[in-house]
Design an enzyme around this catalytic site. Structure first.
Site: not given
Ligand SMILES: CCCCCCCC/C=C\CCCCCCCC(=O)N[C@@H](CC(N)=O)C(=O)O
Ligand SMILES: [Zn+2]
Ligand SMILES: [Zn+2]
Length: 437
Positions: A100, A102, A132, A162-163, A189, A399
């Site tokens: 994405h 944005d 990100d 996406e955000e 993704d 973020h």
């Molecule tokens: C046993 C294993 C331990 C693992 C620990 C977990 C570590 C997490 C690692 C990475 C996660 C990072 C995810 C980044 C993706 C970001 C996607 C995003 O920004 N989504 C937004 C979109 C939205 N507004 O819905 C969000 O707020 O979720």
């Molecule tokens: Zn993202």
């Molecule tokens: Zn994000």
């Protein structure tokens, strides 16, 4: 385990090596992308000037892509981009790479360099979007410069909202492809990383490919994909943790309690609740007649939106409080990750090549939301993985403040995509088990 090479691949793999000039170009392209503040504020509320500018920018930095006859480019929902890279072998089912353009807002406070400067310091490129997720789309141009014609058709979808839900970008791309009758072999993704230092007693970094994703609108122990993650990691721990993780049927309550202690692992064992916005009052000496709180729940795969809503209402039990669901999404189904799962095995294979030091690849759950959730109509194989090392402090920069990527990590990511696209030209012929005849 893994995928068998085809004649095609063995005959003509293009090595993922880049000249000094190409490396500078790819670095500068990312910096330029960071400098365009494509901020999403709320659903339907974006920096449209910046999004339009980004549309022009990709023409500038992907000149070969835009003049290649077998690549079609479409703008969808005004600012999102869909590239169709036509492969030479129509018998191979297409796949899709998602990213994405944005980003979330980034006020200057707390940043070592301004968040939209794209400045390079001590081997790192700083800025909103460096992890990100503007770091994900340089490889295609480089492959084409080397006259690469893929066998397997693939799509690249770049969403612009996406955000803030993906309703104007990813959702429209998904509907467009569905209307065209497209069915995908798999999708890759953002949403997980090579994790380094997230589990205190595990010193080895491991790659977690998320095969599911939390829903949104929080609580309760549950099992779901987390158990598989821990079972596959079990033998990497020393005694007694290895015994504990190998016997989750017995030690699950204990493991859950331990995981609750850190905010990041806590997010894997339960539905989480965050009050993200609060509004009340107009003046210091006026009692507010109304107060409004927005609560963001991230739903554990063992729960549903309705269960969480009921739970919240049962906890509040106050007639004066009204509930409005702004948006909700159920947790995502688990994508296949067995030996026959093409997308998962291609990711494994490419990790082994680009990061030979990584011996562990495990399926996991994405604790955030991604655009990929809007594509379940096109495939059951949805994988969330960024080929980048991530430590807990980097996680907090997503973020947050001082988001950055090392130049070396970015180059490895480009190499990963470069090799992945070539590896995907394999036929779907996973290697058989040794014990099979
Ligand atoms: C046993 C294993 C331990 C693992 C620990 C977990 C570590 C997490 C690692 C990475 C996660 C990072 C995810 C980044 C993706 C970001 C996607 C995003 O920004 N989504 C937004 C979109 C939205 N507004 O819905 C969000 O707020 O979720
Ligand atoms: Zn993202
Ligand atoms: Zn994000």
């Amino acid at each position: 385990k893994g995928l068998r090479d085809t004649e095609h691949q063995r005959a003509s793999p293009i090595p993922s090596q880049f000249s000094q000039e190409e490396r500078v170009t790819m670095k500068e392209s990312l910096k330029g992308a960071i400098q365009i503040p494509t901020v999403s504020f709320n659903p339907g509320e974006f920096n449209t000037t910046a999004l339009a500018e980004f549309g022009e920018y990709i023409h500038k930095v992907f000149p070969t892509v835009f003049r290649t006859s077998f690549i079609q480019h479409e703008v969808v929902g005004e600012y999102s981009h869909l590239f169709t890279v036509q492969g030479s072998d129509p018998s191979l089912q297409p796949y899709m790479l998602l990213a994405h353009i944005d980003v979330v807002p980034a006020p200057d406070q707390g940043w070592e360099v301004p968040p939209f400067s794209g400045l390079e310091r001590d081997g790192f490129i700083y800025g909103r979007g460096t992890l990100d997720n503007k770091n994900s789309v340089m490889a295609l141009e480089l492959l084409l410069i080397r006259n690469y014609i893929p066998r397997r058709t693939f799509f690249i979808a770049l969403g612009h909202d996406e955000e803030v839900s993906g309703a104007h970008g990813a959702q429209k791309i998904s509907a467009l492809l569905q209307a065209r009758g497209v069915q995908l072999a798999f999708i890759v993704d953002e949403g997980s990383f090579i994790l380094d230092g997230f589990i205190p007693s595990l010193k080895t970094p491991f790659a977690m490919v998320s095969v599911s994703e939390k829903g949104s609108l929080d609580l309760m122990f549950g099992s779901g994909p987390l158990k598989m993650t821990l079972q596959q990691l079990a033998n990497e721990f020393s005694f007694p943790a290895n015994v504990i993780f190998n016997n989750l049927w017995l030690f699950w309550p204990l493991v859950s309690r331990l995981m609750e202690r850190e905010d990041i692992t806590n997010a894997l064992v339960r539905t989480t609740t965050a009050v993200t916005m609060f509004k009340a009052g107009i003046k210091v000496n006026v009692i507010p007649p109304v107060a409004q709180a927005t609560v963001n729940f991230r739903i554990h795969p063992a729960q549903t939106v309705q269960e969480v809503l009921k739970l919240a209402k049962d906890i509040v039990v106050d007639d004066r409080v009204q509930f409005h669901v702004l948006e909700s999404f159920e947790p995502l189904p688990v994508s296949p990750f067995d030996d026959q799962a093409l997308g998962y095995q291609l990711i494994r294979q490419t990790i082994q090549s680009i990061f030979p030091e990584i011996n562990i690849v495990v399926p996991g759950t994405c604790i955030a939301q991604t655009d990929s959730r809007l594509y379940t109509n096109l495939t059951t194989g949805i994988y969330r993985f960024n080929p980048v090392y991530l430590q807990p402090q980097d996680f907090r920069s997503i973020h947050g403040i001082n988001e950055r990527i090392s130049v070396q990590a970015y180059e490895s990511q480009v190499k990963f995509i470069f090799e992945f696209i070539q590896n995907a030209d394999t036929e779907q012929r996973p290697v058989s088990h040794l014990h099979e005849l």
